[in-house]
Structure formats: structure tokens, C-alpha cells
Enzyme design. Sequence first.
Site, PDB file in Angstrom:
ATOM      1  N   LYS A 126       0.818  -1.209   0.000  1.00 55.94           N
ATOM      2  CA  LYS A 126       0.000   0.000   0.000  1.00 55.94           C
ATOM      3  C   LYS A 126       0.853   1.260   0.000  1.00 55.94           C
ATOM      4  O   LYS A 126       0.509   2.249  -0.633  1.00 55.94           O
ATOM      5  CB  LYS A 126      -0.967   0.004   1.193  1.00 55.94           C
ATOM      6  CG  LYS A 126      -2.085  -1.018   1.023  1.00 55.94           C
ATOM      7  CD  LYS A 126      -3.172  -0.870   2.072  1.00 55.94           C
ATOM      8  CE  LYS A 126      -4.305  -1.860   1.788  1.00 55.94           C
ATOM      9  NZ  LYS A 126      -5.277  -1.944   2.882  1.00 55.94           N
ATOM     10  N   LYS A 150     -13.449  -4.061  -5.410  1.00 55.05           N
ATOM     11  CA  LYS A 150     -14.081  -2.817  -5.832  1.00 55.05           C
ATOM     12  C   LYS A 150     -13.126  -1.885  -6.556  1.00 55.05           C
ATOM     13  O   LYS A 150     -13.555  -0.926  -7.183  1.00 55.05           O
ATOM     14  CB  LYS A 150     -14.729  -2.124  -4.640  1.00 55.05           C
ATOM     15  CG  LYS A 150     -15.989  -2.881  -4.230  1.00 55.05           C
ATOM     16  CD  LYS A 150     -16.715  -2.243  -3.095  1.00 55.05           C
ATOM     17  CE  LYS A 150     -17.365  -0.950  -3.532  1.00 55.05           C
ATOM     18  NZ  LYS A 150     -18.149  -0.391  -2.416  1.00 55.05           N
ATOM     19  N   LYS A 172      -8.815 -11.211  -8.716  1.00 50.73           N
ATOM     20  CA  LYS A 172      -9.760 -11.276  -7.604  1.00 50.73           C
ATOM     21  C   LYS A 172     -10.847 -10.215  -7.752  1.00 50.73           C
ATOM     22  O   LYS A 172     -10.548  -9.073  -8.101  1.00 50.73           O
ATOM     23  CB  LYS A 172      -8.944 -11.047  -6.321  1.00 50.73           C
ATOM     24  CG  LYS A 172      -9.690 -11.091  -5.032  1.00 50.73           C
ATOM     25  CD  LYS A 172      -8.755 -10.804  -3.865  1.00 50.73           C
ATOM     26  CE  LYS A 172      -9.424  -9.797  -2.930  1.00 50.73           C
ATOM     27  NZ  LYS A 172      -8.678  -9.539  -1.709  1.00 50.73           N
TER      28      LYS A 172
HETATM   29  P1  ADP Z   1      -9.297  -6.771   0.431  1.00 48.98           P
HETATM   30  O1  ADP Z   1      -8.461  -5.544   0.680  1.00 48.98           O
HETATM   31  O2  ADP Z   1      -8.600  -8.061   0.677  1.00 48.98           O
HETATM   32  O3  ADP Z   1     -10.041  -6.747  -0.869  1.00 48.98           O
HETATM   33  P2  ADP Z   1     -11.799  -6.137   1.589  1.00 48.98           P
HETATM   34  O4  ADP Z   1     -11.931  -5.171   2.726  1.00 48.98           O
HETATM   35  O5  ADP Z   1     -12.172  -5.700   0.253  1.00 48.98           O
HETATM   36  O6  ADP Z   1     -10.321  -6.719   1.607  1.00 48.98           O
HETATM   37  O7  ADP Z   1     -12.548  -7.459   1.929  1.00 48.98           O
HETATM   38  C1  ADP Z   1     -12.934  -7.837   3.200  1.00 48.98           C
HETATM   39  C2  ADP Z   1     -12.988  -9.340   3.279  1.00 48.98           C
HETATM   40  O8  ADP Z   1     -13.543  -9.909   2.093  1.00 48.98           O
HETATM   41  C3  ADP Z   1     -11.610  -9.973   3.431  1.00 48.98           C
HETATM   42  O9  ADP Z   1     -11.733 -11.057   4.339  1.00 48.98           O
HETATM   43  C4  ADP Z   1     -11.278 -10.460   2.052  1.00 48.98           C
HETATM   44  O10 ADP Z   1     -10.418 -11.560   2.068  1.00 48.98           O
HETATM   45  C5  ADP Z   1     -12.645 -10.838   1.521  1.00 48.98           C
HETATM   46  N1  ADP Z   1     -12.678 -10.703   0.057  1.00 48.98           N
HETATM   47  C6  ADP Z   1     -12.644  -9.550  -0.662  1.00 48.98           C
HETATM   48  N2  ADP Z   1     -12.701  -9.804  -1.985  1.00 48.98           N
HETATM   49  C7  ADP Z   1     -12.766 -11.157  -2.113  1.00 48.98           C
HETATM   50  C8  ADP Z   1     -12.835 -12.059  -3.230  1.00 48.98           C
HETATM   51  N3  ADP Z   1     -12.850 -11.615  -4.480  1.00 48.98           N
HETATM   52  N4  ADP Z   1     -12.908 -13.387  -2.991  1.00 48.98           N
HETATM   53  C9  ADP Z   1     -12.893 -13.843  -1.716  1.00 48.98           C
HETATM   54  N5  ADP Z   1     -12.825 -13.068  -0.631  1.00 48.98           N
HETATM   55  C10 ADP Z   1     -12.755 -11.733  -0.805  1.00 48.98           C
END
Ligand code: ADP
Length: 328
Positions: free
Chosen positions: A114, A200, A197
Site C-alpha cells: 500500500k 471494488k 480477484k
Molecule cells: P481486500 O483488501 O482483501 O479486498 P476487503 O476489505 O475488500 O479486503 O474485503 C474484506 C474481506 O472480504 C476480506 O476477508 C477479504 O479476504 C474478503 N474478500 C474480498 N474480496 C474477495 C474475493 N474476491 N474473494 C474472496 N474473498 C474476498
Amino acid sequence: AARPRVFSGIQPTAGSFQLGNYLGALRNWISLQETHDAFYCVVDLHSITIAKDPEELRANTRNAAAQLLALGIDPERSTLFVQSHVAEHAQLSWVLECLTGFGEASRMTQFKDKSSRQDDEHVSVGLFTYPALMAADILLYGTDVVPVGEDQRQHLELSRTLAQRFNSRFGSTFVVPEAHIPQDTARIFDLQDPTSKMSKSIPSGVVEFMEDPKRTAKKVRSAVTDNERDIRYDPENKPGVSNLLVIYSGMTGRSVAELETAYEGSGYGDLKKDLGAVLVDFLTPFQQRVAEYLDDPAELDKILRRGAERARAVASRTLREAYDRVGF
Ligand code: ADP
Ligand code: NA
């Protein structure tokens, strides 16, 4: 015997959670309520490590809580609260920061990732000390298990190290939490780019839980697949179709193998149409429940106030003990 305690937190993201959050984390939060004493937290303190507009942050936090309730977090069974409502998180975090080595924090890969994307003046000290706050979140509640994805493993390892370090320096105070690699989770990929993955930060192929369900169905219909015809789980060679099968399975509880059999001889269009309908049937009542919570601010406040009181009852005891041991 008392149920094992689980703690998990999620940041209040703008607008809404996405399908990856649900199938990768939140669905597991809901099922853990059956077997564990759960503490679930909307971690708004963590979210200001990157600058946020105050009114948006406030709205996003309430929105996140409403979505968690609408998904099935039961505030009678689980303790659902907002991190900033329980001052003990920040108070314990300071002590843990002072037990964390500068080099140790510098080795956190999430910080390295980051911070490398911004110039030094925009990288806050909070982004650097984030893992100590996360350790405080977990240790305040005598947490036995923390469900973690791959991305948080290193931070959880640091939480364990800090608990052990505190205990050996000052006397046994904290439960050393175990990582729990959940059964009930899946990694979800972007519908337009099924090798990355779902996140957003890539807006095109993301299913947002608060978007118009018609839009969701359309996104599923236009999901990237391949030039073959067979509906088969093969993430290496057929990432798009495999992703659709994993999502379908996650949303319905039908196994991927069962779906492969059911769709033998059918085309991708059938699979996409049916999965779109599954998501519409899920999102429509979900969004209605979210709206009910948001339309009744007094009720939502009451739920979150009660959650914070219950959390504080545990957190304040742990903090008092830790402060005593430190010499405060
Ligand atoms: P990240 O920064 O990993 O995207 P987020 O705050 O967006 O984290 O996501 C919160 C939770 O959702 C975390 O436990 C993350 O691992 C899970 N998560 C986010 N995107 C995915 C995905 N595409 N598939 C599986 N789990 C996800
Ligand atoms: Na994200």
C-alpha cells in the site's frame, strides 16, 4: 462448556459490500454464529489510515452495519459493534505499538504494497501501525479463533507474537489467538477478468450488493467465459466458467459437481441466466432489509449501542488488566 470466541472485523467500504466479501468472508461469519461466541466489528478506525470524508465515513459505517444485519448477523446472539464506539481499541493499541519492532512492522507485506503506491507524505503513520490496532481488536476479547484470508495471515501472526511477547514480559494476560482457515469460503474472481480477484478497485466485473439487481443479472450475462461449450470446473483452463460455478455453488449450497451434472448439455447462456436469477432472488429481499434498517435510524442506533456496551464490558476488563501489568 463455553463456546470458543471468534473475532472478525470488516472495513466500511463505500456504497456496499461486494459478492467476494460475502462468499469469501461474511457468509462464514453468519455460520460461525451457530458454534461460536462471535464478536463482529465494523472497523472504522482502520478505515482512516487512508483519508476519508467524515460524512461519507459516517454513512458508510451505518450502511455496513445495516448490510451485516440484513445478511443475517443476529445481534441477539452475536456482539455486533462499531470499533470507534469502544475506546479500548485505541487505548490498547498504543501499548502494542510500543511492543512492536520498527523492523517487524516494516516487514508487513500489506504495508509495503500500500505504501509503495503512494508518495511518503501521503503514507500515514497509521497505515504503518495498523497491525498493532488489529492485534488490539483481537486481544481485547480473549479471542480463541480469527477467521482469516490469505491476505491477513501475516497480520494475525504478528497478533500472536505480540500476545506472547506481552505475556512473557508482563505475565499471562492475553489469549493467543489461532488462525482459522474457514471451510465455508471461496475466492471469487472478477466477472470481466476471471484471473484477478473480484475487488471494488476493478469496477467493471464486480457484483455490488446494493446495486440494482437487474444490473447484476446483466453483469452475469456478459461475464467473460471461453470459446468452448462445456460447463466444467477447470480453473486453470476455464477460469470464467469455473468462477460462475463457484459463485452458483456458494449462493445455493449445491456442490460444483452437482451443478456440472445438472448443466450437462446446456449452454453458457442457460448457466448465466439461472445464476443471474439466483442473485436477483438473493439481492432483492436483502436490499429491502437494508432499507428497513436505514429507514429506522433510532433502531439501528439502539442495536449498535447495545453491541458497543457488550463489547466494552469485555474490553474494559482486559484493558484494565493489561494497564495494571504495564504499570499504569
Ligand atoms: P481486500 O483488501 O482483501 O479486498 P476487503 O476489505 O475488500 O479486503 O474485503 C474484506 C474481506 O472480504 C476480506 O476477508 C477479504 O479476504 C474478503 N474478500 C474480498 N474480496 C474477495 C474475493 N474476491 N474473494 C474472496 N474473498 C474476498
Ligand atoms: Na478491497
